[in-house]
Design an enzyme around this catalytic site. Structure first.
Site, PDB file in Angstrom:
ATOM      1  N   GLY A   1     -12.548 -11.776  44.140  1.00 55.78           N
ATOM      2  CA  GLY A   1     -13.579 -11.120  44.940  1.00 55.78           C
ATOM      3  C   GLY A   1     -14.957 -11.259  44.301  1.00 55.78           C
ATOM      4  O   GLY A   1     -15.968 -11.359  44.992  1.00 55.78           O
TER       5      GLY A   1
ATOM      6  N   GLU B   1     -10.905 -16.257  35.019  1.00 55.74           N
ATOM      7  CA  GLU B   1      -9.928 -15.164  34.905  1.00 55.74           C
ATOM      8  C   GLU B   1      -8.515 -15.717  34.736  1.00 55.74           C
ATOM      9  O   GLU B   1      -7.724 -15.199  33.957  1.00 55.74           O
ATOM     10  CB  GLU B   1     -10.002 -14.271  36.147  1.00 55.74           C
ATOM     11  CG  GLU B   1     -11.269 -13.426  36.184  1.00 55.74           C
ATOM     12  CD  GLU B   1     -11.460 -12.661  37.473  1.00 55.74           C
ATOM     13  OE1 GLU B   1     -12.148 -11.634  37.449  1.00 55.74           O
ATOM     14  OE2 GLU B   1     -10.936 -13.090  38.520  1.00 55.74           O
TER      15      GLU B   1
HETATM   16  C1  5RP Z   1     -13.406 -10.972  40.175  1.00 53.25           C
HETATM   17  C2  5RP Z   1     -12.111 -10.302  40.426  1.00 53.25           C
HETATM   18  C3  5RP Z   1     -12.102  -8.818  40.334  1.00 53.25           C
HETATM   19  O1  5RP Z   1     -11.261  -8.430  39.297  1.00 53.25           O
HETATM   20  C4  5RP Z   1     -11.625  -8.272  41.655  1.00 53.25           C
HETATM   21  O2  5RP Z   1     -12.513  -8.744  42.673  1.00 53.25           O
HETATM   22  C5  5RP Z   1     -11.618  -6.739  41.656  1.00 53.25           C
HETATM   23  O3  5RP Z   1     -12.913  -6.244  41.530  1.00 53.25           O
HETATM   24  P1  5RP Z   1     -13.225  -4.693  41.571  1.00 53.25           P
HETATM   25  O4  5RP Z   1     -12.517  -4.058  40.422  1.00 53.25           O
HETATM   26  O5  5RP Z   1     -14.721  -4.629  41.488  1.00 53.25           O
HETATM   27  O6  5RP Z   1     -12.716  -4.154  42.899  1.00 53.25           O
HETATM   28  O7  5RP Z   1     -11.088 -10.902  40.665  1.00 53.25           O
HETATM   29  O8  5RP Z   1     -13.316 -12.360  40.382  1.00 53.25           O
END
Ligand code: 5RP
Length: 230
Positions: A98, A105
């Site tokens: 996201g 990651e």
């Molecule tokens: C970023 C990610 C984040 O870990 C994922 O989007 C969750 O984000 P949040 O804790 O702000 O909801 O994968 O690439």
């Protein structure tokens, strides 16, 4: 008031012990783990921590928090990584990306002995793809060909933009947000995406997470993967 994200992040950070190499995840939940680690370092309850960041944004945050960072090339095995997720299914498989940091990651997760995921309960899903589009990182060269490929697999594809500007990952690539709907066979889809030249990463994390900390109205639940992980 302490948010659910904060509760999940802090509960997972308690797993970090002196001397560990720690992967720092990206996003608004994982940052609470980093802040908690920094607080314990300042208070003297934790020492000799070295960290590796999963994005430029996390790297900047860790520097501000005073956490010592390893170079980008991951020269040592990572003891534990604490990261967020966008969707988590009952087998602890995930959609991530996201925040657009999916490739770093996954590199950090696969170099980690223990990948710990922190979420609030809104991220739980009966089947990956139910709530979230799958982020697919592609080279700009030939990206329309990758978009057609993703469409041929059943996805509605949107190149990610932020404030009307094409989003670029830390590697300078594009993200194609690919809405598949509930994905019946995430492992098969992951294999197809992994085999396609031009796709440099995707947000399906299959068999990678070992632990999940999920915060809800009744507190934080710690779930562990059953059986061996990938
Ligand atoms: C970023 C990610 C984040 O870990 C994922 O989007 C969750 O984000 P949040 O804790 O702000 O909801 O994968 O690439």
């Amino acid at each position: 008031m302490t948010s659910l994200k904060q509760r999940a992040g802090e509960a997972a950070a308690a797993l970090v012990e002196p001397g560990m190499v720690v992967g720092l995840g990206t996003g608004s939940t994982a940052i609470f783990a980093a802040r908690n680690i920094a607080e314990r370092l300042r208070a003297g309850g934790l020492r000799d921590i070295v960290a590796i960041a999963t994005s430029r944004a996390t790297e900047a945050a860790a520097r501000e928090l005073g956490i010592f960072l390893l170079a980008d090339d991951i020269p040592r095995e990572i003891d534990i990584t604490i990261d967020g997720a966008d969707e988590v299914d009952p087998s602890l498989d995930l959609i991530k990306g996201g925040g657009g940091a999916l490739l770093r990651e996954k590199i950090v997760a696969q170099a980690s002995r223990r990948e710990v995921i922190v979420v609030d309960e809104s991220k739980l899903s009966p089947r990956l793809g139910t709530h979230w589009a799958l982020p697919v990182e592609v080279l700009e060269f030939g990206w329309r060909s990758q978009a057609r490929f993703l469409q041929s697999l059943g996805a509605a594809v949107i190149p990610r933009e932020v404030d009307g500007v094409l989003f670029r990952t830390d590697q300078g690539n594009m993200i194609l947000d690919s809405r598949f709907g509930p994905i019946t066979d995430p492992t098969a889809l992951s294999a197809k995406l992994g085999a396609r030249a031009g796709i440099v990463g995707h947000g399906l994390f299959i068999g990678i997470a070992q632990d999940l900390f999920v915060a809800g109205a009744d507190g934080v639940r710690h779930v562990r993967r059953e059986g061996p992980s990938a």
